[in-house]
Write a protein that holds these residues in place. Structure first.
Motif, PDB file in Angstrom:
ATOM      1  N   THR A  40     -63.937 -22.028  79.195  1.00  0.00           N
ATOM      2  CA  THR A  40     -64.342 -22.539  77.886  1.00  0.00           C
ATOM      3  C   THR A  40     -65.140 -23.831  78.029  1.00  0.00           C
ATOM      4  OG1 THR A  40     -62.245 -23.692  77.581  1.00  0.00           O
ATOM      5  CG2 THR A  40     -62.408 -21.465  76.668  1.00  0.00           C
ATOM      6  N   THR A  41     -64.825 -24.623  79.052  1.00  0.00           N
ATOM      7  CA  THR A  41     -65.528 -25.891  79.262  1.00  0.00           C
ATOM      8  C   THR A  41     -66.405 -25.889  80.507  1.00  0.00           C
ATOM      9  OG1 THR A  41     -63.695 -26.806  80.561  1.00  0.00           O
ATOM     10  CG2 THR A  41     -63.641 -27.164  78.161  1.00  0.00           C
ATOM     11  N   MET A  42     -66.266 -24.844  81.340  1.00  0.00           N
ATOM     12  CA  MET A  42     -66.955 -24.734  82.632  1.00  0.00           C
ATOM     13  C   MET A  42     -66.714 -25.986  83.487  1.00  0.00           C
ATOM     14  SD  MET A  42     -67.914 -21.722  83.066  1.00  0.00           S
ATOM     15  CE  MET A  42     -68.813 -21.880  84.600  1.00  0.00           C
ATOM     16  N   THR A  43     -65.449 -26.434  83.461  1.00  0.00           N
ATOM     17  CA  THR A  43     -65.016 -27.530  84.327  1.00  0.00           C
ATOM     18  C   THR A  43     -63.980 -26.990  85.295  1.00  0.00           C
ATOM     19  OG1 THR A  43     -63.280 -28.185  82.768  1.00  0.00           O
ATOM     20  CG2 THR A  43     -65.431 -29.286  82.552  1.00  0.00           C
ATOM     21  N   ILE A  44     -63.793 -27.714  86.398  1.00  0.00           N
ATOM     22  CA  ILE A  44     -62.825 -27.308  87.414  1.00  0.00           C
ATOM     23  C   ILE A  44     -62.072 -28.553  87.881  1.00  0.00           C
ATOM     24  CG2 ILE A  44     -64.485 -27.475  89.308  1.00  0.00           C
ATOM     25  CD1 ILE A  44     -63.111 -24.957  90.524  1.00  0.00           C
ATOM     26  N   PRO A  45     -60.732 -28.482  87.959  1.00  0.00           N
ATOM     27  CA  PRO A  45     -59.985 -29.646  88.435  1.00  0.00           C
ATOM     28  C   PRO A  45     -60.222 -29.864  89.935  1.00  0.00           C
ATOM     29  CG  PRO A  45     -58.487 -27.807  87.982  1.00  0.00           C
ATOM     30  CD  PRO A  45     -59.858 -27.382  87.570  1.00  0.00           C
ATOM     31  N   ASP A  46     -59.934 -31.061  90.396  1.00  0.00           N
ATOM     32  CA  ASP A  46     -60.125 -31.382  91.812  1.00  0.00           C
ATOM     33  C   ASP A  46     -59.046 -30.780  92.704  1.00  0.00           C
ATOM     34  OD1 ASP A  46     -62.441 -32.884  91.371  1.00  0.00           O
ATOM     35  OD2 ASP A  46     -61.290 -34.711  91.006  1.00  0.00           O
ATOM     36  N   GLY A  47     -57.794 -30.790  92.262  1.00  0.00           N
ATOM     37  CA  GLY A  47     -56.672 -30.399  93.110  1.00  0.00           C
ATOM     38  C   GLY A  47     -56.519 -28.896  93.252  1.00  0.00           C
ATOM     39  N   VAL A  48     -56.126 -28.463  94.443  1.00  0.00           N
ATOM     40  CA  VAL A  48     -55.961 -27.030  94.707  1.00  0.00           C
ATOM     41  C   VAL A  48     -54.826 -26.424  93.887  1.00  0.00           C
ATOM     42  CG1 VAL A  48     -54.437 -27.274  96.728  1.00  0.00           C
ATOM     43  CG2 VAL A  48     -55.942 -25.265  96.512  1.00  0.00           C
ATOM     44  N   VAL A  49     -53.741 -27.148  93.673  1.00  0.00           N
ATOM     45  CA  VAL A  49     -52.627 -26.611  92.885  1.00  0.00           C
ATOM     46  C   VAL A  49     -53.065 -26.413  91.435  1.00  0.00           C
ATOM     47  CG1 VAL A  49     -50.290 -27.071  92.036  1.00  0.00           C
ATOM     48  CG2 VAL A  49     -50.867 -27.523  94.431  1.00  0.00           C
ATOM     49  N   GLU A  50     -53.764 -27.391  90.891  1.00  0.00           N
ATOM     50  CA  GLU A  50     -54.257 -27.267  89.524  1.00  0.00           C
ATOM     51  C   GLU A  50     -55.270 -26.131  89.413  1.00  0.00           C
ATOM     52  OE1 GLU A  50     -54.205 -30.093  91.303  1.00  0.00           O
ATOM     53  OE2 GLU A  50     -52.685 -31.286  90.254  1.00  0.00           O
ATOM     54  N   GLN A  51     -56.087 -25.962  90.446  1.00  0.00           N
ATOM     55  CA  GLN A  51     -57.031 -24.841  90.440  1.00  0.00           C
ATOM     56  C   GLN A  51     -56.292 -23.506  90.490  1.00  0.00           C
ATOM     57  OE1 GLN A  51     -60.471 -24.886  92.993  1.00  0.00           O
ATOM     58  NE2 GLN A  51     -60.825 -27.081  92.670  1.00  0.00           N
ATOM     59  N   ALA A  52     -55.241 -23.427  91.301  1.00  0.00           N
ATOM     60  CA  ALA A  52     -54.452 -22.185  91.370  1.00  0.00           C
ATOM     61  C   ALA A  52     -53.846 -21.873  90.011  1.00  0.00           C
ATOM     62  CB  ALA A  52     -53.367 -22.312  92.439  1.00  0.00           C
ATOM     63  N   GLU A  53     -53.330 -22.888  89.334  1.00  0.00           N
ATOM     64  CA  GLU A  53     -52.758 -22.675  87.999  1.00  0.00           C
ATOM     65  C   GLU A  53     -53.812 -22.141  87.027  1.00  0.00           C
ATOM     66  OE1 GLU A  53     -51.246 -26.627  87.430  1.00  0.00           O
ATOM     67  OE2 GLU A  53     -49.243 -26.071  88.151  1.00  0.00           O
ATOM     68  N   GLN A  54     -55.028 -22.698  87.081  1.00  0.00           N
ATOM     69  CA  GLN A  54     -56.095 -22.233  86.194  1.00  0.00           C
ATOM     70  C   GLN A  54     -56.546 -20.830  86.583  1.00  0.00           C
ATOM     71  OE1 GLN A  54     -57.320 -23.851  83.339  1.00  0.00           O
ATOM     72  NE2 GLN A  54     -58.170 -21.809  83.027  1.00  0.00           N
ATOM     73  N   CYS A  55     -56.633 -20.540  87.885  1.00  0.00           N
ATOM     74  CA  CYS A  55     -56.949 -19.172  88.321  1.00  0.00           C
ATOM     75  C   CYS A  55     -55.998 -18.185  87.664  1.00  0.00           C
ATOM     76  CB  CYS A  55     -56.771 -19.024  89.835  1.00  0.00           C
ATOM     77  SG  CYS A  55     -57.963 -19.807  90.894  1.00  0.00           S
ATOM     78  N   LEU A  56     -54.715 -18.502  87.717  1.00  0.00           N
ATOM     79  CA  LEU A  56     -53.698 -17.594  87.185  1.00  0.00           C
ATOM     80  C   LEU A  56     -53.784 -17.474  85.666  1.00  0.00           C
ATOM     81  CD1 LEU A  56     -50.834 -18.575  89.602  1.00  0.00           C
ATOM     82  CD2 LEU A  56     -52.128 -16.422  89.595  1.00  0.00           C
ATOM     83  N   ARG A  57     -54.114 -18.559  84.977  1.00  0.00           N
ATOM     84  CA  ARG A  57     -54.325 -18.463  83.519  1.00  0.00           C
ATOM     85  C   ARG A  57     -55.511 -17.536  83.215  1.00  0.00           C
ATOM     86  NH1 ARG A  57     -52.626 -23.946  83.664  1.00  0.00           N
ATOM     87  NH2 ARG A  57     -54.760 -24.726  83.863  1.00  0.00           N
ATOM     88  N   ASN A  58     -56.584 -17.681  83.994  1.00  0.00           N
ATOM     89  CA  ASN A  58     -57.764 -16.836  83.802  1.00  0.00           C
ATOM     90  C   ASN A  58     -57.434 -15.365  84.079  1.00  0.00           C
ATOM     91  OD1 ASN A  58     -59.246 -19.175  83.268  1.00  0.00           O
ATOM     92  ND2 ASN A  58     -60.065 -19.313  85.339  1.00  0.00           N
ATOM     93  N   ILE A  59     -56.687 -15.130  85.140  1.00  0.00           N
ATOM     94  CA  ILE A  59     -56.296 -13.760  85.494  1.00  0.00           C
ATOM     95  C   ILE A  59     -55.371 -13.191  84.436  1.00  0.00           C
ATOM     96  CG2 ILE A  59     -54.932 -12.411  87.146  1.00  0.00           C
ATOM     97  CD1 ILE A  59     -56.173 -14.290  89.338  1.00  0.00           C
ATOM     98  N   GLU A  60     -54.415 -13.991  83.984  1.00  0.00           N
ATOM     99  CA  GLU A  60     -53.476 -13.527  82.960  1.00  0.00           C
ATOM    100  C   GLU A  60     -54.212 -13.096  81.686  1.00  0.00           C
ATOM    101  OE1 GLU A  60     -49.163 -14.923  81.345  1.00  0.00           O
ATOM    102  OE2 GLU A  60     -50.691 -16.492  81.492  1.00  0.00           O
TER     103      GLU A  60
END
Length: 129
Positions: A40-60
């Motif tokens: 929605t914002t085309m932003t990405i967090p710096d941390g790998v854990v936060e990125q994994a959480e967002q990956c999973l939200r996107n997949i869900e």
């Protein structure tokens, strides 16, 4: 003839590269490699854990639009540029997959954008109606 339908997330990458976030093909849902971008914002967090959480939200979200969820995942692939980034993600991954235990593979490889620290792809089977 089986039904085939594309699921789009709104990511600018889908249009630029020419792919869908997921494809439903009959009973199967194939979710493309998904990174930690918030589409929605085309932003990405710096941390790998936060990125994994967002990956999973996107997949869900893609799985839900297809008519299934994490409980229906039979295969998962994790792609990371740095192998030492994988273990910090385990608690996040375990929350989604710990009870399901899909077949899984982790690969160390380069990703399309240097900001990307993890990419996750899944294959799920739609539940019987």
């Amino acid at each position: 003839m089986t039904e085939r339908r594309a699921i789009l997330s709104g990511s600018t990458f889908e249009a630029q590269i020419g792919y869908a976030r997921a494809v439903v093909d009959g009973d199967w849902v194939h979710v493309s490699g998904t990174t930690g971008f918030d589409y929605t914002t085309m932003t990405i967090p710096d941390g790998v854990v936060e990125q994994a959480e967002q990956c999973l939200r996107n997949i869900e979200a893609a799985l839900a639009e297809a008519g299934c969820g994490f409980a229906d995942v039979v295969r998962v692939r994790y792609l990371l540029p740095e192998r030492e980034d994988f273990e910090p993600c385990w608690p996040v991954l375990r929350r989604c997959f710990g009870d399901i235990r899909p077949a899984a593979t982790m690969l160390v490889c380069g990703l399309a954008d240097p900001r990307m620290r993890i990419e996750i792809e899944v294959c799920a089977r739609l539940p019987a109606n």
